[in-house]
Scaffold this motif. Structure first.
Motif, PDB file in Angstrom:
ATOM      1  N   LEU A  59       1.451   3.330 -45.622  1.00 57.07           N
ATOM      2  CA  LEU A  59       0.374   4.165 -45.431  1.00 57.07           C
ATOM      3  C   LEU A  59       0.839   5.805 -45.678  1.00 57.07           C
ATOM      4  N   GLU A  60       2.008   5.879 -45.795  1.00 55.30           N
ATOM      5  CA  GLU A  60       2.740   7.148 -46.197  1.00 55.30           C
ATOM      6  C   GLU A  60       2.045   7.374 -47.515  1.00 55.30           C
ATOM      7  N   VAL A  61       2.160   6.424 -48.643  1.00 53.68           N
ATOM      8  CA  VAL A  61       1.744   6.540 -49.770  1.00 53.68           C
ATOM      9  C   VAL A  61       0.345   6.785 -49.968  1.00 53.68           C
ATOM     10  N   ALA A  62      -0.309   6.146 -49.097  1.00 51.00           N
ATOM     11  CA  ALA A  62      -1.989   6.338 -48.871  1.00 51.00           C
ATOM     12  C   ALA A  62      -2.075   7.681 -48.630  1.00 51.00           C
ATOM     13  N   ARG A  63      -1.459   8.183 -47.612  1.00 53.55           N
ATOM     14  CA  ARG A  63      -1.546   9.666 -47.136  1.00 53.55           C
ATOM     15  C   ARG A  63      -1.652  10.685 -48.184  1.00 53.55           C
ATOM     16  N   ARG A  64      -0.993  10.620 -48.960  1.00 53.36           N
ATOM     17  CA  ARG A  64      -0.596  11.295 -50.178  1.00 53.36           C
ATOM     18  C   ARG A  64      -1.492  11.162 -51.365  1.00 53.36           C
ATOM     19  N   ALA A  65      -1.952   9.792 -51.521  1.00 55.86           N
ATOM     20  CA  ALA A  65      -2.939   9.544 -52.436  1.00 55.86           C
ATOM     21  C   ALA A  65      -4.371  10.068 -52.098  1.00 55.86           C
ATOM     22  N   ILE A  66      -4.718  10.032 -50.925  1.00 58.27           N
ATOM     23  CA  ILE A  66      -6.418  10.614 -50.476  1.00 58.27           C
ATOM     24  C   ILE A  66      -6.165  11.808 -49.498  1.00 58.27           C
ATOM     25  N   GLY A  67      -5.031  12.550 -49.448  1.00 56.43           N
ATOM     26  CA  GLY A  67      -4.920  13.665 -48.643  1.00 56.43           C
ATOM     27  C   GLY A  67      -5.543  14.980 -49.209  1.00 56.43           C
ATOM     28  N   VAL A  68      -6.754  14.954 -49.425  1.00 56.56           N
ATOM     29  CA  VAL A  68      -7.421  16.180 -49.597  1.00 56.56           C
ATOM     30  C   VAL A  68      -8.044  16.912 -48.768  1.00 56.56           C
ATOM     31  N   ALA A  69      -7.744  18.282 -48.793  1.00 57.27           N
ATOM     32  CA  ALA A  69      -8.097  19.291 -47.851  1.00 57.27           C
ATOM     33  C   ALA A  69      -9.536  18.990 -47.407  1.00 57.27           C
ATOM     34  N   GLY A  70      -9.851  18.937 -46.211  1.00 62.73           N
ATOM     35  CA  GLY A  70     -11.148  18.834 -45.565  1.00 62.73           C
ATOM     36  C   GLY A  70     -11.699  17.482 -45.550  1.00 62.73           C
ATOM     37  N   TRP A  71     -11.238  16.392 -45.993  1.00 66.87           N
ATOM     38  CA  TRP A  71     -11.800  15.099 -46.088  1.00 66.87           C
ATOM     39  C   TRP A  71     -11.413  14.433 -44.672  1.00 66.87           C
ATOM     40  N   ASP A  72     -12.411  13.728 -44.181  1.00 64.96           N
ATOM     41  CA  ASP A  72     -12.134  13.073 -43.063  1.00 64.96           C
ATOM     42  C   ASP A  72     -11.540  11.893 -43.310  1.00 64.96           C
ATOM     43  N   VAL A  73     -10.131  11.535 -43.255  1.00 70.94           N
ATOM     44  CA  VAL A  73      -9.438  10.476 -43.667  1.00 70.94           C
ATOM     45  C   VAL A  73      -8.694   9.948 -42.167  1.00 70.94           C
ATOM     46  N   ARG A  74      -8.651   8.769 -41.969  1.00 72.44           N
ATOM     47  CA  ARG A  74      -8.115   8.388 -40.634  1.00 72.44           C
ATOM     48  C   ARG A  74      -7.352   6.942 -40.970  1.00 72.44           C
ATOM     49  N   LEU A  75      -5.917   7.207 -40.933  1.00 70.64           N
ATOM     50  CA  LEU A  75      -5.129   5.981 -41.147  1.00 70.64           C
ATOM     51  C   LEU A  75      -4.414   5.241 -40.065  1.00 70.64           C
ATOM     52  N   ARG A  76      -4.722   4.286 -39.763  1.00 75.13           N
ATOM     53  CA  ARG A  76      -4.284   3.604 -38.721  1.00 75.13           C
ATOM     54  C   ARG A  76      -3.244   2.297 -38.870  1.00 75.13           C
ATOM     55  N   ARG A  77      -2.055   2.561 -38.316  1.00 79.39           N
ATOM     56  CA  ARG A  77      -0.923   1.136 -38.522  1.00 79.39           C
ATOM     57  C   ARG A  77      -1.506   0.064 -37.369  1.00 79.39           C
ATOM     58  N   ARG A  78      -2.337  -0.969 -38.132  1.00 81.22           N
ATOM     59  CA  ARG A  78      -2.772  -1.793 -37.305  1.00 81.22           C
ATOM     60  C   ARG A  78      -2.942  -3.229 -37.953  1.00 81.22           C
ATOM     61  N   ASN A  79      -3.233  -4.195 -37.113  1.00 86.19           N
ATOM     62  CA  ASN A  79      -3.762  -5.445 -38.129  1.00 86.19           C
ATOM     63  C   ASN A  79      -5.118  -5.645 -38.267  1.00 86.19           C
ATOM     64  N   PHE A  80      -5.460  -6.064 -39.409  1.00 80.75           N
ATOM     65  CA  PHE A  80      -7.152  -5.697 -39.810  1.00 80.75           C
ATOM     66  C   PHE A  80      -8.032  -6.488 -38.884  1.00 80.75           C
ATOM     67  N   ALA A  81      -7.389  -7.483 -38.348  1.00 80.54           N
ATOM     68  CA  ALA A  81      -8.298  -8.376 -37.194  1.00 80.54           C
ATOM     69  C   ALA A  81      -8.729  -7.371 -36.046  1.00 80.54           C
ATOM     70  N   GLU A  82      -7.931  -6.324 -35.964  1.00 80.16           N
ATOM     71  CA  GLU A  82      -8.622  -5.353 -34.601  1.00 80.16           C
ATOM     72  C   GLU A  82      -9.501  -4.131 -35.281  1.00 80.16           C
ATOM     73  N   ILE A  83     -10.144  -4.463 -36.221  1.00 77.29           N
ATOM     74  CA  ILE A  83     -10.819  -3.550 -36.883  1.00 77.29           C
ATOM     75  C   ILE A  83     -12.195  -3.006 -35.905  1.00 77.29           C
ATOM     76  N   GLY A  84     -12.696  -4.052 -35.178  1.00 75.84           N
ATOM     77  CA  GLY A  84     -13.725  -3.401 -34.154  1.00 75.84           C
ATOM     78  C   GLY A  84     -13.009  -2.436 -33.069  1.00 75.84           C
ATOM     79  N   ASN A  85     -11.671  -2.695 -32.666  1.00 77.09           N
ATOM     80  CA  ASN A  85     -11.028  -1.704 -31.811  1.00 77.09           C
ATOM     81  C   ASN A  85     -10.866  -0.616 -32.212  1.00 77.09           C
ATOM     82  N   VAL A  86     -10.215  -0.582 -33.789  1.00 76.39           N
ATOM     83  CA  VAL A  86     -10.133   0.666 -34.361  1.00 76.39           C
ATOM     84  C   VAL A  86     -11.062   1.419 -34.505  1.00 76.39           C
ATOM     85  N   LEU A  87     -12.278   1.144 -34.737  1.00 80.38           N
ATOM     86  CA  LEU A  87     -13.698   1.924 -34.911  1.00 80.38           C
ATOM     87  C   LEU A  87     -13.978   2.556 -33.460  1.00 80.38           C
TER      88      LEU A  87
END
Length: 309
Positions: A59-87
């Motif tokens: 996630l730290e690497v991803a944050r740098r890779a897609i960390g463009v100012a003004g972009w709405d990027v929300r990174l969550r440390r979760r199990n992907f089975a929880e996708i509904g809860n994350v949304l």
């Protein structure tokens, strides 16, 4: 096996997901952000990218890779089975597209300390989420030979599951990943068997990784949850890397396309189920020869896609 993570079939992913400006897209296995960065460039500004991953380092690497100012990027440390809860927690009702790339990243394979690879000596760890207690070493140490054989056979489709399990029980837990790989190679040598393309220990490492992270059960839970989170007309793309994953993806898409879950011999439908998906790929899409030459890790990748009805 070290080196930076290169996203697999990036062009095909974009072609099937069809990300457009203003969309809400979930990268359920954001990893180092290779696919996510390309998707974000298509949906921003105005869109929302939700990236989910167990691995805090990724996630730290991803944050740098897609960390463009003004972009709405929300990174969550979760199990992907929880996708509904994350949304729901992000205040988002539906996603317009969801991507799963089930491969292990170059970041994980390239770190001997993570224990995913037999290329260098490291602890028998293999946890994607390092908050979890279960490791490969603990599975090897606490399991009886019959249980280990089941893990190697079920999750690795390992033809020498029984003698490998017995060798572990007889010799004890190897000190590190190199020791485990040497043990497996020794069993193969005594059996007079040589795999055609891969190291003999590949299947055992795969089996332990799947068991440590409960990967198949999480995938069985995540796919229907992702379909339920899709808006009508939304698309789901899944890239798998071995037959166990691909069978789950294929079966889930087929059930979601059928809708009805009544027994085949039932005289009439009584469940009231309706189709939720239209498959977009009759057969899995494979990487081109050029991509495999450029990125050998892609050689076993299989992409399936479907659209929400």
């Amino acid at each position: 096996m070290s080196g930076p993570h290169v996203p697999v079939m990036p062009g095909e992913v974009l072609r099937f997901l069809r990300p457009e400006r203003g969309m809400v897209v979930v990268d359920a296995t954001v990893g180092c952000g290779g696919h996510a960065a390309a998707i974000a460039a298509r949906i921003m500004p105005g869109g929302v990218l939700v990236g989910i991953d167990w691995d805090d380092a990724a996630l730290e690497v991803a944050r740098r890779a897609i960390g463009v100012a003004g972009w709405d990027v929300r990174l969550r440390r979760r199990n992907f089975a929880e996708i509904g809860n994350v949304l729901a927690e992000e205040g988002l009702e539906r996603a317009d597209a969801v991507l799963f790339d089930l491969g292990v990243s170059g970041l994980q394979l390239g770190s001997a300390a993570r224990g995913f690879s037999f290329a260098a000596a490291g602890p028998l760890d293999m946890r994607m989420d390092r908050r979890r207690a279960l490791t490969a070493a603990s599975i090897l140490g606490r399991s009886r030979p019959g249980e280990l054989e089941r893990v190697f056979r079920l999750y690795g489709e390992e033809p020498l599951a029984r003698p490998i399990a017995r060798a572990v029980a007889r010799r004890g837990v190897p000190p590190d990943t190199s020791g485990l790989a040497a043990l497996v190679r020794g069993v193969y040598a005594r059996a007079g068997m040589r795999p055609r393309r891969t190291d003999p220990s590949t299947r055992v490492f795969q089996a332990l990784r799947i068991a440590v992270n409960d990967e198949l059960e999480n995938l069985r839970a995540a796919l229907p949850a992702a379909v339920g989170a899709l808006a009508r007309g939304g698309r789901i793309v899944v890239i798998s890397f071995h037959s166990l994953e691909d069978r789950i993806v294929k079966g889930t898409f087929a059930r979601e396309a059928k809708g009805c879950v009544c027994p085949p011999d039932a005289p009439a439908c009584g469940c009231g189920g309706t189709p939720r998906l239209v498959p977009l790929t009759k057969r899995p899409v494979r990487p081109t020869e050029e991509e495999v030459a450029r990125n050998p890790r892609s050689r076993s990748a299989r992409l399936r896609a479907a659209e929400r009805t």
